[in-house]
Design an enzyme around this catalytic site. Structure first.
Site, mmCIF file in Angstrom:
data_model
loop_
_atom_site.group_PDB
_atom_site.id
_atom_site.type_symbol
_atom_site.label_atom_id
_atom_site.label_comp_id
_atom_site.label_asym_id
_atom_site.label_seq_id
_atom_site.Cartn_x
_atom_site.Cartn_y
_atom_site.Cartn_z
ATOM 1 N N GLU A 1 40.887 42.805 42.084
ATOM 2 C CA GLU A 1 41.336 42.195 40.821
ATOM 3 C C GLU A 1 41.086 40.696 40.917
ATOM 4 O O GLU A 1 41.492 40.067 41.907
ATOM 5 C CB GLU A 1 42.820 42.468 40.633
ATOM 6 N N HIS B 1 48.269 42.546 32.148
ATOM 7 C CA HIS B 1 49.721 42.355 32.031
ATOM 8 C C HIS B 1 50.438 43.509 31.352
ATOM 9 O O HIS B 1 51.671 43.460 31.203
ATOM 10 C CB HIS B 1 49.972 41.030 31.297
ATOM 11 N N ASN C 1 38.018 41.726 36.262
ATOM 12 C CA ASN C 1 38.884 40.754 35.635
ATOM 13 C C ASN C 1 39.443 41.433 34.389
ATOM 14 O O ASN C 1 38.787 41.458 33.363
ATOM 15 C CB ASN C 1 38.145 39.465 35.268
ATOM 16 N N ARG D 1 52.360 36.073 32.536
ATOM 17 C CA ARG D 1 51.080 36.294 33.218
ATOM 18 C C ARG D 1 51.282 36.588 34.715
ATOM 19 O O ARG D 1 50.333 36.937 35.400
ATOM 20 C CB ARG D 1 50.177 35.073 33.075
ATOM 21 N N HIS E 1 41.105 36.841 38.825
ATOM 22 C CA HIS E 1 41.465 36.014 37.665
ATOM 23 C C HIS E 1 40.886 34.630 37.889
ATOM 24 O O HIS E 1 41.054 34.046 38.975
ATOM 25 C CB HIS E 1 42.982 35.925 37.500
ATOM 26 N N ILE E 2 40.234 34.091 36.881
ATOM 27 C CA ILE E 2 39.638 32.756 36.984
ATOM 28 C C ILE E 2 40.743 31.711 37.157
ATOM 29 O O ILE E 2 40.668 30.823 37.997
ATOM 30 C CB ILE E 2 38.784 32.474 35.735
ATOM 31 N N SER E 3 41.798 31.860 36.356
ATOM 32 C CA SER E 3 42.922 30.907 36.417
ATOM 33 C C SER E 3 43.951 31.396 37.439
ATOM 34 O O SER E 3 43.965 32.574 37.812
ATOM 35 C CB SER E 3 43.573 30.798 35.032
ATOM 36 N N TYR F 1 39.204 27.974 31.903
ATOM 37 C CA TYR F 1 38.258 29.028 32.320
ATOM 38 C C TYR F 1 36.874 28.507 32.679
ATOM 39 O O TYR F 1 35.977 29.286 32.973
ATOM 40 C CB TYR F 1 38.169 30.096 31.218
ATOM 41 N N ARG G 1 50.994 29.759 35.542
ATOM 42 C CA ARG G 1 50.966 29.746 34.083
ATOM 43 C C ARG G 1 52.225 30.395 33.529
ATOM 44 O O ARG G 1 53.229 30.538 34.222
ATOM 45 C CB ARG G 1 49.675 30.389 33.578
ATOM 46 N N ASP H 1 45.940 53.629 35.668
ATOM 47 C CA ASP H 1 45.745 55.058 35.905
ATOM 48 C C ASP H 1 44.270 55.402 36.100
ATOM 49 O O ASP H 1 43.920 56.217 36.971
ATOM 50 C CB ASP H 1 46.312 55.872 34.726
HETATM 51 O O1 LIG Z 1 42.484 33.865 34.507
HETATM 52 C C1 LIG Z 1 41.889 34.905 34.127
HETATM 53 O O2 LIG Z 1 40.725 35.209 34.440
HETATM 54 C C2 LIG Z 1 42.597 35.867 33.170
HETATM 55 O O3 LIG Z 1 42.448 37.187 33.676
HETATM 56 C C3 LIG Z 1 41.905 35.747 31.886
HETATM 57 C C4 LIG Z 1 42.547 35.734 30.695
HETATM 58 C C5 LIG Z 1 41.754 35.441 29.491
HETATM 59 C C6 LIG Z 1 40.475 35.889 29.390
HETATM 60 C C7 LIG Z 1 39.720 35.570 28.309
HETATM 61 C C8 LIG Z 1 40.220 34.770 27.283
HETATM 62 C C9 LIG Z 1 41.503 34.353 27.398
HETATM 63 S S1 LIG Z 1 42.233 33.343 26.210
HETATM 64 C C10 LIG Z 1 40.871 32.693 25.386
HETATM 65 C C11 LIG Z 1 40.565 33.164 24.125
HETATM 66 C C12 LIG Z 1 39.497 32.613 23.460
HETATM 67 C C13 LIG Z 1 38.703 31.632 24.060
HETATM 68 C C14 LIG Z 1 39.013 31.185 25.339
HETATM 69 C C15 LIG Z 1 40.087 31.720 26.021
HETATM 70 C C16 LIG Z 1 42.307 34.680 28.464
HETATM 71 C C17 LIG Z 1 44.026 35.896 30.574
HETATM 72 O O4 LIG Z 1 44.342 36.824 29.508
HETATM 73 C C18 LIG Z 1 44.661 36.370 31.869
HETATM 74 O O5 LIG Z 1 46.070 36.173 31.781
HETATM 75 C C19 LIG Z 1 44.073 35.580 33.042
#
Ligand SMILES: O=C(O)[C@]1(O)C=C(c2cccc(Sc3ccccc3)c2)[C@@H](O)[C@H](O)C1
Length: 152
Positions: free
Chosen positions: A101, A83, A77, A114, A103-105, A25, A110, A90
């Site tokens: 929409e 998911h 985001n 996801r 997503h960073i990743s 991220y 993945r 809604d």
């Molecule tokens: O890639 C994204 O932006 C995403 O929307 C972002 C997500 C996301 C966002 C914040 C935290 C985390 S997991 C995490 C938890 C604690 C610290 C760092 C990361 C996942 C995922 O749940 C999604 O599947 C993908």
């Protein structure tokens, strides 16, 4: 006609951005992203507000409020809610505000679970895997879209 109003929404755990899993991220904090988004929108003649919550219902309420506030486009985001949240789907379809929409990743590179989004088919567009540049691209698209709509 005042400045175009854009709302930036971030879902659960994104308040932790920059602190953990930087290899996925990045190193920027949510505050960095929000501050840059406000500045970018302003430079494009738009007005950007932002909200982050770890609670699905709080995001639903903020989307309802966006309609009342005259928000014309949303960048979201949804994080984990992507998911499985029919409620967010809604709310977004209910207020009839176009949304991007982001997503960073690259969620498609993945885990299988996801790859499913409850929002993507209702989104104006989906950006994923470009890191936080996705926010910049989404905001620029929103401004262009709203200007084109105004001139049509
Ligand atoms: O890639 C994204 O932006 C995403 O929307 C972002 C997500 C996301 C966002 C914040 C935290 C985390 S997991 C995490 C938890 C604690 C610290 C760092 C990361 C996942 C995922 O749940 C999604 O599947 C993908």
């Amino acid at each position: 006609m005042g400045p175009k109003k854009i709302l930036l929404l971030n879902g659960p755990n994104l308040n932790l951005l920059g602190t953990r899993e930087p290899h996925i991220y990045g190193h920027e904090t949510l505050s960095d992203i929000e501050t840059r988004a406000v500045s970018q929108a302003s430079s494009l003649g738009a007005e950007l507000s932002f909200f982050q919550s770890n609670h699905e219902g709080a995001l639903v309420d903020r989307i309802h409020q966006a309609r009342i506030d005259g928000v014309e486009a949303i960048v979201i985001n949804p994080a984990a809610f992507t998911h499985y949240s029919v409620a967010l789907r809604d709310a977004l379809t209910g207020v009839s505000i176009p949304f991007v929409e982001i997503h960073i990743s690259n969620v498609h590179a993945r885990e299988e679970w996801r790859h499913k989004s409850f929002l993507s088919d209702k989104a104006a567009g989906v950006i994923c895997g470009l890191g936080t540049f996705g926010y910049k691209a989404a905001i620029e698209w929103c401004v262009e879209h709203l200007k084109a709509k105004e001139n049509s």
